[in-house]
Design a protein around this motif. Structure first.
Motif, PDB file in Angstrom:
ATOM      1  N   GLU B 132      48.528 -16.646   6.389  1.00 14.32           N
ATOM      2  CA  GLU B 132      48.923 -17.089   5.059  1.00 14.32           C
ATOM      3  C   GLU B 132      49.480 -18.501   5.169  1.00 14.32           C
ATOM      4  O   GLU B 132      50.010 -18.883   6.211  1.00 14.32           O
ATOM      5  CB  GLU B 132      49.971 -16.144   4.468  1.00 14.32           C
ATOM      6  CG  GLU B 132      51.151 -15.921   5.373  1.00 14.32           C
ATOM      7  CD  GLU B 132      52.113 -14.881   4.821  1.00 14.32           C
ATOM      8  OE1 GLU B 132      52.492 -15.011   3.656  1.00 14.32           O
ATOM      9  OE2 GLU B 132      52.475 -13.960   5.571  1.00 14.32           O
ATOM     10  N   PRO B 133      49.339 -19.275   4.104  1.00 13.87           N
ATOM     11  CA  PRO B 133      49.951 -20.608   4.162  1.00 13.87           C
ATOM     12  C   PRO B 133      51.474 -20.468   4.232  1.00 13.87           C
ATOM     13  O   PRO B 133      52.043 -19.647   3.514  1.00 13.87           O
ATOM     14  CB  PRO B 133      49.513 -21.269   2.853  1.00 13.87           C
ATOM     15  CG  PRO B 133      49.079 -20.171   1.963  1.00 13.87           C
ATOM     16  CD  PRO B 133      48.673 -19.022   2.833  1.00 13.87           C
ATOM     17  N   LEU B 134      52.065 -21.207   5.112  1.00  8.14           N
ATOM     18  CA  LEU B 134      53.523 -21.132   5.264  1.00  8.14           C
ATOM     19  C   LEU B 134      54.112 -22.518   5.068  1.00  8.14           C
ATOM     20  O   LEU B 134      53.434 -23.534   5.305  1.00  8.14           O
ATOM     21  CB  LEU B 134      53.889 -20.617   6.663  1.00  8.14           C
ATOM     22  CG  LEU B 134      53.356 -19.242   7.063  1.00  8.14           C
ATOM     23  CD1 LEU B 134      53.654 -18.974   8.540  1.00  8.14           C
ATOM     24  CD2 LEU B 134      53.987 -18.148   6.203  1.00  8.14           C
ATOM     25  N   TYR B 135      55.360 -22.527   4.689  1.00  8.77           N
ATOM     26  CA  TYR B 135      56.006 -23.809   4.438  1.00  8.77           C
ATOM     27  C   TYR B 135      57.337 -23.829   5.175  1.00  8.77           C
ATOM     28  O   TYR B 135      58.051 -22.811   5.205  1.00  8.77           O
ATOM     29  CB  TYR B 135      56.209 -24.008   2.930  1.00  8.77           C
ATOM     30  CG  TYR B 135      54.874 -23.961   2.225  1.00  8.77           C
ATOM     31  CD1 TYR B 135      54.060 -25.089   2.183  1.00  8.77           C
ATOM     32  CD2 TYR B 135      54.398 -22.760   1.691  1.00  8.77           C
ATOM     33  CE1 TYR B 135      52.801 -25.024   1.597  1.00  8.77           C
ATOM     34  CE2 TYR B 135      53.151 -22.694   1.108  1.00  8.77           C
ATOM     35  CZ  TYR B 135      52.341 -23.826   1.066  1.00  8.77           C
ATOM     36  OH  TYR B 135      51.096 -23.761   0.520  1.00  8.77           O
ATOM     37  N   PRO B 136      57.657 -24.959   5.792  1.00  9.39           N
ATOM     38  CA  PRO B 136      58.913 -25.018   6.537  1.00  9.39           C
ATOM     39  C   PRO B 136      60.089 -24.633   5.643  1.00  9.39           C
ATOM     40  O   PRO B 136      60.078 -24.902   4.439  1.00  9.39           O
ATOM     41  CB  PRO B 136      59.011 -26.485   6.956  1.00  9.39           C
ATOM     42  CG  PRO B 136      57.626 -26.996   6.888  1.00  9.39           C
ATOM     43  CD  PRO B 136      56.932 -26.229   5.813  1.00  9.39           C
ATOM     44  N   ILE B 137      61.073 -23.993   6.262  1.00  8.78           N
ATOM     45  CA  ILE B 137      62.287 -23.624   5.521  1.00  8.78           C
ATOM     46  C   ILE B 137      63.159 -24.875   5.471  1.00  8.78           C
ATOM     47  O   ILE B 137      63.561 -25.408   6.512  1.00  8.78           O
ATOM     48  CB  ILE B 137      63.026 -22.484   6.246  1.00  8.78           C
ATOM     49  CG1 ILE B 137      62.114 -21.255   6.327  1.00  8.78           C
ATOM     50  CG2 ILE B 137      64.336 -22.149   5.565  1.00  8.78           C
ATOM     51  CD1 ILE B 137      62.551 -20.234   7.343  1.00  8.78           C
ATOM     52  N   LYS B 138      63.410 -25.372   4.269  1.00  7.15           N
ATOM     53  CA  LYS B 138      64.174 -26.619   4.149  1.00  7.15           C
ATOM     54  C   LYS B 138      65.646 -26.314   3.892  1.00  7.15           C
ATOM     55  O   LYS B 138      65.980 -25.534   3.006  1.00  7.15           O
ATOM     56  CB  LYS B 138      63.609 -27.476   3.024  1.00  7.15           C
ATOM     57  CG  LYS B 138      62.230 -28.010   3.383  1.00  7.15           C
ATOM     58  CD  LYS B 138      61.876 -29.274   2.651  1.00  7.15           C
ATOM     59  CE  LYS B 138      60.618 -29.849   3.297  1.00  7.15           C
ATOM     60  NZ  LYS B 138      59.925 -30.790   2.469  1.00  7.15           N
ATOM     61  N   ILE B 139      66.477 -26.922   4.706  1.00  9.01           N
ATOM     62  CA  ILE B 139      67.929 -26.739   4.520  1.00  9.01           C
ATOM     63  C   ILE B 139      68.605 -28.100   4.640  1.00  9.01           C
ATOM     64  O   ILE B 139      68.056 -29.024   5.251  1.00  9.01           O
ATOM     65  CB  ILE B 139      68.526 -25.777   5.581  1.00  9.01           C
ATOM     66  CG1 ILE B 139      68.227 -26.293   6.996  1.00  9.01           C
ATOM     67  CG2 ILE B 139      68.020 -24.361   5.417  1.00  9.01           C
ATOM     68  CD1 ILE B 139      69.080 -25.635   8.049  1.00  9.01           C
ATOM     69  N   SER B 140      69.771 -28.211   4.037  1.00  8.77           N
ATOM     70  CA  SER B 140      70.483 -29.482   4.183  1.00  8.77           C
ATOM     71  C   SER B 140      71.249 -29.469   5.503  1.00  8.77           C
ATOM     72  O   SER B 140      71.563 -28.409   6.039  1.00  8.77           O
ATOM     73  CB  SER B 140      71.432 -29.706   3.005  1.00  8.77           C
ATOM     74  OG  SER B 140      72.415 -28.714   3.032  1.00  8.77           O
ATOM     75  N   SER B 141      71.500 -30.662   6.007  1.00  7.79           N
ATOM     76  CA  SER B 141      72.161 -30.762   7.310  1.00  7.79           C
ATOM     77  C   SER B 141      73.312 -31.757   7.231  1.00  7.79           C
ATOM     78  O   SER B 141      73.147 -32.868   6.729  1.00  7.79           O
ATOM     79  CB  SER B 141      71.142 -31.223   8.351  1.00  7.79           C
ATOM     80  OG  SER B 141      71.739 -31.289   9.615  1.00  7.79           O
ATOM     81  N   LYS B 142      74.461 -31.339   7.728  1.00  6.50           N
ATOM     82  CA  LYS B 142      75.642 -32.213   7.688  1.00  6.50           C
ATOM     83  C   LYS B 142      75.504 -33.306   8.752  1.00  6.50           C
ATOM     84  O   LYS B 142      75.182 -33.007   9.903  1.00  6.50           O
ATOM     85  CB  LYS B 142      76.899 -31.390   7.961  1.00  6.50           C
ATOM     86  CG  LYS B 142      77.119 -30.357   6.873  1.00  6.50           C
ATOM     87  CD  LYS B 142      78.550 -29.963   6.733  1.00  6.50           C
ATOM     88  CE  LYS B 142      78.825 -29.338   5.390  1.00  6.50           C
ATOM     89  NZ  LYS B 142      77.910 -28.252   5.008  1.00  6.50           N
ATOM     90  N   LYS B 143      75.793 -34.524   8.345  1.00 12.99           N
ATOM     91  CA  LYS B 143      75.626 -35.615   9.302  1.00 12.99           C
ATOM     92  C   LYS B 143      76.884 -35.745  10.162  1.00 12.99           C
ATOM     93  O   LYS B 143      77.736 -36.611   9.943  1.00 12.99           O
ATOM     94  CB  LYS B 143      75.335 -36.927   8.575  1.00 12.99           C
ATOM     95  CG  LYS B 143      74.853 -38.015   9.518  1.00 12.99           C
ATOM     96  CD  LYS B 143      74.445 -39.265   8.799  1.00 12.99           C
ATOM     97  CE  LYS B 143      74.102 -40.348   9.802  1.00 12.99           C
ATOM     98  NZ  LYS B 143      73.749 -41.601   9.176  1.00 12.99           N
ATOM     99  N   ALA B 144      77.007 -34.857  11.083  1.00  6.48           N
ATOM    100  CA  ALA B 144      78.123 -34.880  12.037  1.00  6.48           C
ATOM    101  C   ALA B 144      77.751 -33.982  13.213  1.00  6.48           C
ATOM    102  O   ALA B 144      77.025 -33.007  13.038  1.00  6.48           O
ATOM    103  CB  ALA B 144      79.395 -34.370  11.376  1.00  6.48           C
TER     104      ALA B 144
END
Lengths: 136, 643
Positions: B132-144
């Motif tokens: 099946e077509p899959l899409y990366p799981i997008k999450i925000s990332s703290k810049k530290a």
């Protein structure tokens, strides 16, 4: 069996892991360490993720043997892998007995990422066992 | 289903086609359900073929592709990228290895290799049909980034992250920075001292606004995952005010009546309960060892900077990545191992190095002058029967360097090296050569016939059956026996367990791939550097620290992360929540949630690593791993079985 047809040999299905045993199996090829061509590999992330129903399905579809190339202590997902893979084998053995399938037709060994010779040895020995016990 | 598939079978310039009849493979699979295009190609990875694949995908609206070529380790990502250039979802690509696992493995049996290749390609087709077509799981990332361990590796990593504009919290369990390197005197090859190296790094980092240094600080809990680790840190007080009067403090140290073995000098000397490791230690002001302090009040009488009102602090930080630089411990020989703790003339290499540093003009130990020194190599390393099978790598160089320094610093020293073979690799061979030229004597034995340390008439003797002289027994009278001990993983490794970091067979932290992904761990967002990963010298530690800093920065730099979507998936209809999956998960990625009127398992998408350990334990088979579902695996088995 140089020159022979592939289907003279028992069919063995190997569940191998992408990060650990796949590299060993690939290296066996690179080193031209030969083993029977009726050994087929399905890659999975971790040996403790093999479902017993997959193994049983393989027997149902005509595989003579199933081999779990386990991560052992090299598992990148943690040190519980060996124990968990062992439990899968135990559970599957019970299912095999219920179906009158000889438990020796399921084997497991830890195959590290450079254990090419060990893998080939395992395949040859398993193949010989299955040949000798073709009625199992 | 109903996919339009493209199948490409590679000759690999003969590596495959010399043993596998690739045309026969093509003919055998071209009529498989869904196959729209089947081609052979001389080099699938070549530019021309990649372009042709992109055109095929675009012109024919292919929505599934199989390439049968070499190991996926080499070209899985290459062909995933090709499918993306063709505007196809890259997770509808399946790679099949017919080189290492067919042509080369069965080069003795061309027919067998061809038949196997056909079935392998068919199984890949079966898998891609169900993909099946899959899409990366997008999450925000703290810049530290949190860097754990302020030794040379941790400090260098912190500086590098700071250079890249990344806020860093540098967490050191000890009250002083510098780790092991602060304990060493002159270093090869630069002749800098360890203290100088530490001073340079400390002076650089301490004035940076985006580095927060916490000493006496220990990670006590961690929640969250890549992009959003919530780290709690316990910071123990120094009980000394920051701006203190140095003169009064020195007097306070002298007045302290408590003496305990000094860890910094590997217990060969004592220190007070109020102490610093050496006069210019960083941070500059001392610490009160509250576990051993009796609160007698002597120091308070002399120095106004002593402050017992200081309290333990709990600090919480949020970071996108954690970089581990927690270092190593030195092997402690067992009681009686080569006379250790049995004879007072037997010490370890780290102790010896401190003795060289602490002595001046004349080398003495326990009041006696030392002239004849025996070094016994590989103590606690390369053990055939013990736990430490590995070579610690740094020790040959370290001991030879120490032996040379001893001769330079003190007169009339004779060194005897009882080795199991010398491993001074690279430039370090210069030291071995210098040592030989200076008259050091080298003897060698095998592990099964090690040297023996014994006492005769008040003298310490070391005997060896020297294989370099045909097994002749040689006996040396030693004023000091130095056991060349290697590196072992930290004995107190709570932080590793807390972060669930996997360990290798040597019990050091384990990377994902020692060559291709050497600083990443299976715990997304956590990188490893320095000797916590295995024995390393300073240069190697700093190399890996820089690499880990770059990798950690890549997790936080964009403020957004795309994670692999291959994770476990719960069938809500089947799940009846028994908890077995949560128990099996080594990453705490499964919890219970309410779904309508019942409890079911829920996967935390950013924590699940896609290992599949939860799959076999489910009593109702309610869990599948995306891309490894029952349907996909069983369809592959069908194809391989030839049904």
């Amino acid at each position: 069996m140089p020159g022979g047809k592939a289907n003279n040999n028992p069919k063995i299905l190997v569940f191998s892991t992408e990060k650990i045993s796949d590299p060993a199996i690939d290296m066996a090829g690179l080193l031209k360490l030969h083993y029977p061509p009726t050994v087929y590999t399905i890659s999975i992330p971790c040996s403790s993720g093999v479902k017993p129903i997959w193994i049983m399905y393989a027997y149902e579809k005509g595989f003579d043997g199933v081999f779990i190339a386990a991560d052992g202590s090299d598992c990148p997902y943690g040190d519980s892998c060996t124990e968990k893979t062992g439990k899968i084998i135990g559970h599957t053995h019970a299912l095999m007995k219920e179906m009158d399938i000889e438990p020796a037709r399921l084997r497991m060994a830890a195959i590290c990422s450079v254990c090419s010779e060990s893998f080939v040895k395992q395949m040859k020995s398993f193949n010989e066992y299955l040949l000798k016990n073709s009625n199992v | 289903m109903n996919k339009k598939l493209g199948v490409y079978i590679c000759h690999c310039g003969g590596n495959i086609s010399d043993y596998v009849d690739v045309e026969k493979v093509k003919q055998a699979v071209e009529n498989e359900e869904g196959v729209f295009i089947a081609k052979t190609t001389i080099f699938a990875c070549g530019d021309a073929n990649q372009k042709e694949m992109v055109d095929d995908i675009k012109n024919n609206n292919l929505d599934g592709v199989v390439v049968a070529s070499c190991s996926p380790k080499l070209h899985l990502l290459t062909f995933r990228a090709v499918t993306e250039r063709g505007n196809m979802n890259k997770y509808n690509y399946v790679h099949v290895n017919i080189r290492e696992q067919a042509s080369w493995a069965h080069s003795d049996n061309k027919e067998g290799a061809t038949e196997k290749a056909i079935l392998l390609v068919k199984s890949a087709i079966a898998k891609v049909r169900l993909s099946e077509p899959l899409y990366p799981i997008k999450i925000s990332s703290k810049k530290a980034v949190a860097v754990i361990g302020a030794g040379v590796a941790g400090m260098r990593a912190a500086i590098e992250l700071s250079n890249m504009g990344c806020p860093v919290t540098l967490i050191e369990r000890d009250h002083f920075v510098g780790g092991r390197v602060a304990q060493w005197d002159v270093l090869f090859t630069t002749n800098q001292t360890g203290k100088e190296l530490v001073t340079n790094l400390y002076n650089d980092l301490i004035n940076r606004k985006n580095i927060t240094l916490l000493t006496g600080a220990e990670v006590i809990s961690n929640a969250g995952s890549i992009g959003d680790f919530k780290v709690r840190i316990k910071k123990t007080p120094r009980y000394i005010k920051e701006k203190c009067n140095d003169g009064h403090l020195l007097k306070a140290i002298q007045a302290c009546p408590i003496e305990v073995p000094d860890d910094f000098n590997f217990n060969i000397t004592n220190r007070k309960a109020i102490y610093h490791n050496f006069p210019s230690e960083y941070p500059h002001y001392p610490v009160i060892d509250i576990k051993n302090c009796t609160r007698c009040g002597e120091c308070e009488k002399i120095c106004e900077s002593v402050d017992f009102t200081q309290k333990e602090e709990i600090i919480e930080i949020e970071v996108g990545s954690i970089l581990m630089a927690t270092g190593f411990d030195s092997y402690t020989p067992a009681e009686g191992e080569f006379g250790y703790q049995k004879f007072d003339t037997v010490i370890t290499l780290p102790q010896f190095k401190r003795i060289i540093d602490l002595n001046d003009k004349k080398l003495t130990f326990k009041g006696k002058e030392v002239k004849s020194i025996v070094y016994i190599y590989c103590v606690g390393s390369r053990q055939i029967d013990g736990d430490n099978k590995y070579c610690s790598r740094y020790c040959c160089t370290s001991v030879i360097h120490a032996a040379i320094q001893t001769k330079k610093k003190f007169a009339n020293i004779q060194n005897y090296h009882f080795t199991r073979g010398i491993r001074t690799y690279g430039k370090q061979e210069i030291l071995y050569s210098d040592s030989l030229k200076s008259g050091d004597i080298y003897l060698q034995s095998y592990e099964e016939d090690p040297p023996v340390v014994l006492r005769e008439n008040g003298n310490t003797l070391v005997k060896i059956n020297d294989i370099l002289t045909g097994g002749k027994e040689i006996s040396v009278k030693a004023d000091l026996v130095v056991l060349v001990t290697g590196m072992i993983p930290r004995k107190d490794n709570k932080v590793g367990a807390l972060l669930k970091l996997p360990k290798g067979r040597d019990n050091f932290f384990n990377e994902i791939h020692m060559k291709l992904r050497p600083v990443e761990t299976v715990i997304d967002g956590i990188t490893i550097s320095g000797a916590c990963q295995g024995p390393k010298n300073i240069m190697e530690s700093v190399n890996s620290a820089l690499s880990a800093a770059t990798k950690s920065f890549s997790y936080v730099s964009k403020g957004m992360l795309a994670l692999e979507p291959i994770i476990a998936r719960i069938d809500k209809n089947l799940c009846t929540w028994c908890g077995a999956c949560a128990e099996a998960c080594p990453f705490d990625a499964i919890s219970v949630e309410k779904d309508e009127n019942k409890d079911i398992a829920a996967i935390n998408n950013s924590v699940c690593k896609g290992c599949g350990m939860c799959l076999p334990v489910c009593p109702v088979n309610a869990i599948n791993l995306i891309a490894y579902s029952d349907n996909e695996i069983e369809s592959m088995i069908d194809a391989l079985a030839g049904v």
